[in-house]
Design a protein around this motif. Structure first.
Motif, short mmCIF file in Angstrom:
data_model
loop_
_atom_site.label_atom_id
_atom_site.label_comp_id
_atom_site.label_asym_id
_atom_site.label_seq_id
_atom_site.Cartn_x
_atom_site.Cartn_y
_atom_site.Cartn_z
N SER A 58 0.86 -1.17 0.00
CA SER A 58 0.00 0.00 0.00
C SER A 58 0.90 1.22 0.00
N THR A 129 -11.70 -1.87 11.05
CA THR A 129 -10.28 -1.93 10.68
C THR A 129 -10.05 -1.39 9.28
N GLN A 130 -10.93 -1.75 8.35
CA GLN A 130 -10.77 -1.29 6.96
C GLN A 130 -10.95 0.22 6.86
N ARG A 133 -7.78 1.68 8.10
CA ARG A 133 -6.70 1.42 7.14
C ARG A 133 -6.81 2.32 5.91
N ILE A 137 -4.16 5.20 4.69
CA ILE A 137 -3.54 5.11 3.36
C ILE A 137 -3.77 6.40 2.58
N ASN A 247 -4.22 -12.18 8.29
CA ASN A 247 -4.52 -11.86 6.90
C ASN A 247 -5.06 -13.07 6.16
N ASP A 251 -9.12 -12.51 7.25
CA ASP A 251 -9.30 -11.22 6.59
C ASP A 251 -10.11 -11.42 5.31
N THR A 340 -4.83 -1.16 -2.77
CA THR A 340 -5.28 -1.58 -1.45
C THR A 340 -6.66 -1.01 -1.13
N SER A 344 -10.15 -3.11 -0.23
CA SER A 344 -10.88 -2.89 1.02
C SER A 344 -12.34 -2.51 0.76
N TRP A 402 -2.59 4.67 13.13
CA TRP A 402 -3.09 3.49 12.41
C TRP A 402 -2.78 2.22 13.19
N TRP A 403 -1.56 2.09 13.68
CA TRP A 403 -1.18 0.89 14.43
C TRP A 403 -2.04 0.73 15.68
N ALA A 406 -5.57 -0.23 14.53
CA ALA A 406 -5.59 -1.60 13.98
C ALA A 406 -5.52 -2.63 15.10
#
Length: 494
Positions: A58, A129-130, A133, A137, A247, A251, A340, A344, A402-403, A406
């Motif tokens: 990404s 989460t998406q 994310r 991004i 993942n 996912d 990415t 999503s 983000w971390w 997530a």
């Protein structure tokens, strides 16, 4: 602040228009909801594999990996070394499992094992989460463009988001997979060209590059101490294994690709291709970061003193590449983010239809209405992602934010899946207590990071690295569920 030359601007705009047109072209085919979510199960393995690869990569990877290597070393590459084991487990167990169940959703199995609450919990965690994310991004894609050209962050977020929304909403999974395949190839080609240009331009050539890198220990994989409170080799390896198992195992973005393949064998081949391709490509991005460090060490006058590490690679693209090529490389940067995002959006729309609308709101929808719901869901998720991206503007560290998000939104769902998949005697009530334990563990580990982002300090010090949050959440759910089922047995599943 530079200005993008007219030829580079034209190349960049032409790329965006071509991708948009190619993606939208899939909407003119006769479509059903099944075509939108699985492509009718007729997509070739190599294209699905490239799509899986593009899902791995990404704008976060495109910017963060070279930036990370420029700033420190190859410690982050250890994440990629965990992929082969995770991919083997996926090919051996997860792919046949998902190919055997009659659902487009990755969370259908959790309902079969533990009841409706598990499906709602897991699918909601996935959607949250998406959104986080996609927002990260979009923002990280806009940041270097703002720094380099003065482009409005809000404009870049909105423009990129809307282009992806249009072709993902109209073209479905086929548009996503085929545009992913094209953008993946452009991304790899662009990175190779950049590395070649660094070798060509650096005084002293390759030997000087390796001399500077070696003197500064830029190829180090990190400490090999058994320390999980800092970014050691073993901490990153364990973190990478759990992230990649999540993942491949739970996912929707990955699971949906298993179903688009023509056969189980094709699904396995695409999984191997997409996952193993990421390893050398991530090494390529780390090497670019190391090469840029050596390049600017020999020519420090060519880089601003206050530049952020994540902007070093885009700065090189803009300031050192020939006219025309710069536009193509900026397009490859956007390709990393767009691929990415499209994945999503499509997978989130599938989850909304399968796990929420058809399951609880309108079970008897016609196929034609299904397609309308999928397109509307794609539009809504895309617009929400743009809003989240705008909300990221101004945070102290987008990557840290983000971390943290997530880790929280993952909800330890991997632990719930593994509990159901491995420990066959665990019942619904025991799984509920296990999930509560996992959420408490995640909350305890995440709160200091969340408070730090808000400029506050927690009253306790977290002994483990923040990346271990997903590991501890997953283990808490699995271990508590296993202990409860061992003590109380199957009992009465009510």
């Amino acid at each position: 602040m530079a200005e993008l030359p007219i030829w580079d601007t034209l190349v960049f705009i032409l790329y965006l228009l071509l991708i948009l047109g190619f993606g939208v072209s899939f909407s003119f085919r006769k479509r059903t909801a099944k075509d939108f979510t699985t492509g009718g199960g007729r997509l070739p393995a190599w294209a699905i594999g490239m799509s899986i690869f593009a899902t791995f990569v990404s704008s976060i990877s495109f910017l963060a990996l070279p930036g990370n290597a420029y700033l420190s070393n190859w410690n982050g590459f250890v994440f990629s070394l965990s992929i082969p084991l995770a991919a083997w487990i996926a090919v051996r167990y997860f792919v046949p499992h998902y190919r055997s169940i009659s659902s487009d959703s990755a969370y259908f199995y959790l309902e079969e094992r533990f009841g409706p609450w598990a499906r709602i919990y897991a699918s909601t965690c996935y959607l949250l989460t998406q959104l986080a994310r996609m927002g990260a991004i979009l923002y990280l894609l806009a940041l270097p463009m703002h720094f380099l050209f003065g482009w409005s962050i809000a404009w870049v977020i909105a423009m990129t988001g809307l282009i992806v929304v249009i072709y993902a909403m109209l073209g479905g999974i086929e548009a996503v997979v085929w545009t992913d395949a094209i953008q993946g190839l452009i991304l790899i080609g662009g990175a190779i060209i950049c590395l070649g240009m660094i070798f060509w331009k650096i005084p002293g050539g390759a030997s000087k590059l390796f001399e500077v890198a070696d003197a500064n220990e830029k190829f180090s994989l990190g400490s090999f101490d058994w320390d999980f409170g800092s970014s050691t080799f073993w901490m990153i390896l364990v973190y990478g294994l759990f992230i990649n198992l999540q993942n491949f195992g739970i996912d929707q973005s990955y699971v949906q690709r298993y179903i688009t393949a023509k056969s189980v064998q094709d699904a396995k081949r695409s999984t191997w291709l997409g996952s193993l391709l990421y390893i050398p490509v991530s090494a390529l991005f780390f090497f670019i970061g190391t090469a840029l460090f050596a390049y600017y060490q020999t020519q420090p006058q060519n880089i601003p003193e206050d530049i952020q590490a994540d902007s070093v690679f885009p700065h090189f693209i803009v300031s050192e590449l020939p006219i025309g090529l710069t536009g193509l490389l900026i397009a490859s940067l956007f390709a990393a983010g767009m691929s990415t995002l499209s994945t999503s959006i499509n997978s989130s729309a599938t989850v909304i239809l399968s796990d929420h609308v058809k399951k609880y709101l309108r079970p008897s929808l016609s196929s034609k209405t299904d397609l309308k719901v999928l397109r509307l869901s794609s539009l809504v998720m895309g617009l929400l992602a743009i809003l989240v991206g705008l909300a990221f503007n101004g945070v102290r560290s987008a990557l840290d934010a983000w971390w943290a998000l997530a880790s929280i939104f993952s909800g330890g769902v991997l632990g719930l899946f593994l509990l159901g998949f491995i420990v066959r005697k665990t019942i619904s009530r025991q799984a509920v207590f296990a999930v509560i334990a996992g959420v408490l563990a995640i909350g305890w580990m995440s709160l200091p990071a969340i408070l730090a982002l808000a400029g506050k300090e927690a009253s306790w010090e977290q002994p483990l690295h923040s990346n271990m949050t997903i590991v501890m959440g997953t283990l808490a759910i699995f271990v508590v569920g296993f202990v409860l089922s061992s003590i109380f047995g199957r009992g009465n599943n009510s």
